[in-house]
Design an enzyme around this catalytic site. Structure first.
Site, short mmCIF file in Angstrom:
data_model
loop_
_atom_site.label_atom_id
_atom_site.label_comp_id
_atom_site.label_asym_id
_atom_site.label_seq_id
_atom_site.Cartn_x
_atom_site.Cartn_y
_atom_site.Cartn_z
N CYS A 1 -37.94 18.43 -24.43
CA CYS A 1 -37.53 19.16 -23.22
C CYS A 1 -36.72 20.40 -23.58
CB CYS A 1 -36.74 18.26 -22.28
SG CYS A 1 -35.13 17.77 -22.93
N CYS B 1 -31.16 20.22 -25.27
CA CYS B 1 -30.13 20.30 -26.31
C CYS B 1 -30.07 21.71 -26.85
CB CYS B 1 -30.41 19.29 -27.42
SG CYS B 1 -32.00 19.50 -28.23
N ASN C 1 -5.53 3.99 -5.79
CA ASN C 1 -5.94 4.23 -4.42
C ASN C 1 -6.76 5.53 -4.43
OD1 ASN C 1 -6.00 4.36 -1.55
ND2 ASN C 1 -4.15 3.10 -1.52
N CYS D 1 -2.21 5.25 0.46
CA CYS D 1 -3.09 5.93 1.41
C CYS D 1 -2.70 7.40 1.55
CB CYS D 1 -3.03 5.22 2.75
SG CYS D 1 -4.18 5.91 3.92
N ASN E 1 0.85 -1.19 0.00
CA ASN E 1 0.00 0.00 0.00
C ASN E 1 0.88 1.24 0.00
OD1 ASN E 1 -1.65 2.14 0.51
ND2 ASN E 1 -2.77 1.19 2.19
#
Ligand SMILES: Cc1cc2nc3c(=O)[nH]c(=O)nc-3n(C[C@H](O)[C@H](O)[C@H](O)COP(=O)(O)OP(=O)(O)OC[C@H]3O[C@@H](n4cnc5c(N)ncnc54)[C@H](O)[C@@H]3O)c2cc1C
Ligand SMILES: Cc1cc2nc3c(=O)[nH]c(=O)nc-3n(C[C@H](O)[C@H](O)[C@H](O)COP(=O)(O)O)c2cc1C
Ligand code: SF4
Lengths: 434, 445
Positions: free
Chosen positions: A350, A353, A204, A139, A136
């Site tokens: 709607c 666009c 990570n 972190c 590891n």
């Protein structure tokens, strides 16, 4: 049902879905439940050196960002490595591995940056019968200030050095887990390879502040009025992780180095995407923390159906398939011309666009008084924004102009492949011509 | 001892005492905070949104829903009240399935619109429950305006005028303000005395004097108002009712549906209201539906609404019709009343089948009878008091686009004015627009 068996560095597992080193793999109870639920392998929550374990904060350790309907899109944590005694973890690892010999069990490690510390812990891990170790180096909080985690992962020389120690003092396969908190992910991957790593895993978590409490003026999660940066993960980080995986997969220095893909894997599709970009398997954390261990069942059935549909005999068949298609901008074909087109049958009117193109793009969508939206080919630059903001899937699509057709925007005929390197506007092309 | 549903005649207390509160509670309960967030997330924030176009008061619906979604329901309420000061009542009574929600793109996409009305109620309830008023009055203009009628049209006009700095006096014939909000709307749409609470909250703007029990034509005259005030707004609604023109209409227990509903809305104790065992309602609009449903809710055994044309011609929305049938009310279409039978009180109503052809509605020879011990007429209302000298159009006060009548200085709006939809929300829109026009006239800039 396709054959999902996976062989990663000689570590066998019934499927390529591993749980990443994190709370879901912090103890025997969880890992047994995970294996019962169907996970192919786990990377045990990171172990530290012998002696008094680290301590965690006792206030909230996670923060979140949400999409619509409080769907968790990103999670941030300030948790450290395991806070349980080393002996307890080792005993449990041994017991689980004995009972689940067909599953992958890799142990994540983070100890101080000296050879003795690494040598000592490796001996302990070998005794458990675990399949391998993951270093590891990622972190980003709490451990980095103590010279571990991303403090190592951000310095390629340290990565190389520690990896070399590990390979010297152990016969186990060694995976180096990379931090994304660097400017060029290829450098730490190259260092890991030079040190003798069998694989890299990434990403990570990403340094982040998920939010600020606008009443108490403190970052969240807030501990007694203060907060600190944490590590960001979940669906929101997937695009960043995919790019980093691809960068390593297509880098000639590291090409062919096995990769374990991590970062926002939430569905079988995400897993397939990581594998196509070169990951031999994937690791999952946030999706399990959000929905529980059962999500692996959808990943298994989805991957299996996909492989059946594509005729892939083994998971190895899909690994890296998309890598040759990841290229640099300068090689993209500038004679590939498309135009947006709106399917009037699917359109729900709607107007998103229209607002997007009119306000922020190229004024290439016309709106009639009865709310019919149509693309003006002579203005459309094919940016794709309208496709991205349209709430109806496949309502707006991109239509390719065939070779020889005239692009009404530029008045030019669509020709053969041509990229920036030969483009007349390219200064180096102009120089060569002079 | 309560009477049963089977008790003959027109009697009170057909139901057990606790049934009344249950039957007349909120038909569509409010959204809680979580439900509102989920509902708000569905809005696409459309460009030039169709819902706004469909709203007679043109509330910026995408904006207020976004304000709810981002945790600011009071900002959402201000967006609503800015256009429609009775946004709270409209959220409860608007036939949104024929207005904003009908044209919602989510209706197109999934057959399930964004729940605009319930979101609007969430926002307006949140602000009103704090009992603060969101607007302040402009500097006084020194002008005085009379408003006749404290219904939606009058209240909306008065509020906007007061906000613009004028001094307003409202005259209303009834003892309570609110118009049909108080005396007409179905009680399960607006429980908890919301109509009066809304008027009180609206009047918090200041500058409005309310005079109830003052009828134009009885206590005051238009001439007098025109002499005393700088402008007059007429919003008297429709206080007359149409006659059936069927023989026997004068029998006992035959009433205008609006009177039945008004009595119901004013009843202290619903159990004290007499209701028939067999109730017949004649009409096809919202009033017919509301009378029928509420008769049923009071415990009538059989309630039948009879409409003279086809179901598709009913002015009550499909949603309202479904609400009636789901409540156990029977709908009969294509039948017109020809005679009210009985001896003193109504006992049966006789109907002829009808045919709606190009030449108009025609009664067919075949008839049938429905048992009835109570008959409600819901066949339309008419202008009651017609002020002298004012031009009419189709029986209502003629107005132009901004509400000007044929008389200088006199505006009109709402149900009493020609050309409207006879909805609460159109009354609000017309009141507001007339107020703006009055302001432009009184204070030219
Ligand atoms: C039973 C029923 C149910 C309805 N349900 C709905 C519904 O669910 N949704 C919807 O949108 N619409 C509904 N409507 C229609 C809606 O109520 C009206 O369109 C709206 O109230 C009209 O507002 P207004 O201000 O023009 O008139 P009104 O609300 O009728 O108000 C007129 C006011 O003027 C006063 N007045 C009358 N004559 C005089 C006079 N001579 N002098 C002084 N004052 C006077 C009255 O007392 C009253 O207060 C319904 C109507 C009825 C009858
Ligand atoms: C299509 C696109 C093009 C951008 N181009 C530039 C650029 O040329 N220069 C720049 O400094 N930032 C550029 N940005 C980044 C934006 O300025 C901004 O930093 C970024 O989008 C983050 O902000 P936001 O996500 O809140 O909008 C671009 C962003 C987008 C989406
Ligand atoms: S692709 Fe871009 S430029 Fe073309 S219509 Fe869509 S938004 Fe406009």
């Amino acid at each position: 049902m396709a054959n999902l068996r996976s062989d990663f560095l000689g570590i066998k597992s019934p499927n390529p879905f591993w749980l990443a080193s994190a709370p879901p793999t912090d103890k025997e109870y969880n890992v047994r439940r995970a294996f019962e639920a169907g996970w192919g392998g786990v990377v045990w929550k990171t172990l530290g050196s012998e002696g008094p374990p680290v301590v965690n904060v006792n206030g909230p350790r996670y923060g979140a960002i949400y999409g619509a309907d409080r769907r968790l899109l990103g999670l941030n944590n300030i948790e450290l490595i395991t806070d349980r005694p080393l002996e307890v973890n080792l005993r449990e690892i041994k017991s689980v591995k004995r009972d689940y010999p067909d599953r992958a069990l890799v142990v994540s490690l983070m100890v101080p940056c000296d050879e003795e510390s690494w040598k000592a812990i490796l001996a302990h891990v070998e005794d458990t019968g675990a399949d391998g170790v993951e270093l590891n180096f990622g972190c980003p909080h709490g451990m980095a200030e103590r010279g571990m985690g991303s403090a190592v992962g951000q310095v390629p020389e340290y990565i190389e050095m520690v990896t070399r120690w590990v390979k010297q003092h152990s016969r186990m396969p060694c995976i180096v887990k990379l931090t994304p908190n660097v400017t060029d992910i290829r450098k730490p991957a190259e260092a890991a390879k030079r040190g003798g790593a069998d694989a890299v895993s990434l990403i990570n978590t990403i340094n982040s502040i998920t939010g600020v409490d606008i009443d108490s003026f403190a970052p969240m999660p807030t501990i007694d009025g203060k907060g600190t940066h944490g590590g960001y993960c979940g669906p929101a980080v997937k695009p960043i992780a995919l790019n980093m995986v691809a960068e390593i997969a297509r880098n000639p220095e590291t090409h062919g180095l096995p990769i374990s893909g991590i970062g926002g894997v939430t569905t079988w599709r995400d897993a397939v995407e990581f594998m196509l970009l070169g990951a031999g398997n994937v690791q999952v954390c946030t999706a399990a923390m959000t929905y529980g261990f059962r999500v692996v069942q959808e990943m298994i059935s989805g991957l299996s159906d996909y492989m059946d549909a594509k005729g892939f005999a083994s998971t190895a068949d899909l690994v890296g398939r998309a890598v040759p298609n990841v290229t640099d901008w300068q090689y993209l074909n500038l004679n590939y011309v498309t135009k947006a087109q709106i399917d009037q049958e699917l359109c729900i009117k709607c107007g998103r666009c229209y607002a997007a193109c009119e306000d922020t793009s190229h004024q290439a969508i016309a709106m009639s008084s009865d709310r019919t939206f149509t693309v003006k080919d002579e203005e459309c630059v094919a940016c794709n924004l309208c496709v991205d903001v349209c709430p109806v899937e496949d309502c707006i699509t991109m239509r390719e102009l065939p070779k020889g057709a005239m692009d009404p925007r530029t008045g030019r005929t669509v020709g053969d492949y041509a990229n920036w390197l030969g483009h007349p506007n390219n200064p180096s092309v102009r120089e060569a011509a002079e | 001892m309560s009477m049963s549903q089977l008790a003959p005649g027109v009697v009170p207390g057909r139901l057990p005492a606790d049934a009344y509160a249950r039957n007349f509670s909120d038909v569509e309960p409010p959204l809680d905070g979580h439900e509102a967030k989920v509902a708000a997330d569905r809005c696409y924030f459309c460009h030039d949104a169709p819902c706004v176009t469909a709203c007679p008061t043109a509330i910026d619906i995408p904006l207020f829903i976004r304000q709810i979604a981002t945790g600011t329901p009071e900002a959402a309420a201000r967006t609503i009240f800015n256009q429609n000061i009775l946004g709270g009542m409209c959220a409860r009574v608007c036939p949104t399935e024929q207005l904003c929600e009908e044209v919602c793109v989510r209706e197109t996409a999934e057959g399930k619109p964004v729940e605009i009305a319930r979101l609007q109620r969430h926002a307006t309830d949140t602000l009103m429950s704090r009992n603060v008023h969101p607007f302040e009055r402009a500097e006084p203009t020194g002008k005085r305006v009379a408003v006749v009628g404290a219904g939606p049209a009058g209240l909306s006009a008065a509020h906007r005028l007061a906000m613009l700095g004028h001094e307003v006096t409202i005259f209303d014939a009834r003892p309570k303000p609110g118009g049909l909000n108080e005396y007409g709307i179905a009680s399960y749409k607006t429980p908890g005395n919301f109509a009066q609470a809304e008027v009180d909250w609206l009047l918090m703007i200041g500058g409005i004097t309310l005079k109830t029990g003052q009828a134009l034509g009885r206590d005051i005259t238009l001439e007098g108002l025109r002499a005393e005030f700088d402008a007059v707004f007429l919003g008297m609604g429709l206080s007359g009712v149409n006659a059936l023109r069927a023989e026997g209409e004068d029998r006992e227990h035959v009433h205008p549906a609006v009177d039945f509903i008004a009595a119901l809305r004013q009843a202290e104790d619903l159990a004290s209201l007499p209701i028939g065992r067999d109730v017949v309602v004649i009409g096809g609009g919202m009033t017919a539906i509301d009378a029928g449903v509420q008769a049923k809710l009071l415990g009538a055994e059989n309630v039948t609404i009879v409409y003279r044309r086809g179901q598709e011609k009913m002015s009550a929305s499909r949603h309202e019709q479904d609400h009636a049938t789901a409540s156990g009310v029977r709908l009969i279409c294509n039948a017109a009343p020809v005679k009210v039978h009985g001896n003193g009180a109504v006992r049966e109503v006789e109907f002829a089948y009808t045919e709606d052809g190009p030449g108009g509605l025609r009664l067919l020879p075949e008839t049938f009878r429905l048992k009835a011990d109570q008959l409600f007429k819901a066949i339309g209302q008419t202008l009651g008091e017609v002020p002298e000298g004012i031009a009419l159009e189709g029986g209502k006060i003629a107005v132009d686009a901004t509400g000007r009548t044929s008389l200088p200085g006199v505006w009109a709006g709402g149900d009493c004015a020609a050309g409207g939809e006879d909805l609460t929300v159109t009354a609000v829109a017309q009141g507001r627009d007339a107020a703006c026009d009055i302001h432009a006239e009184l204070c030219p800039s």
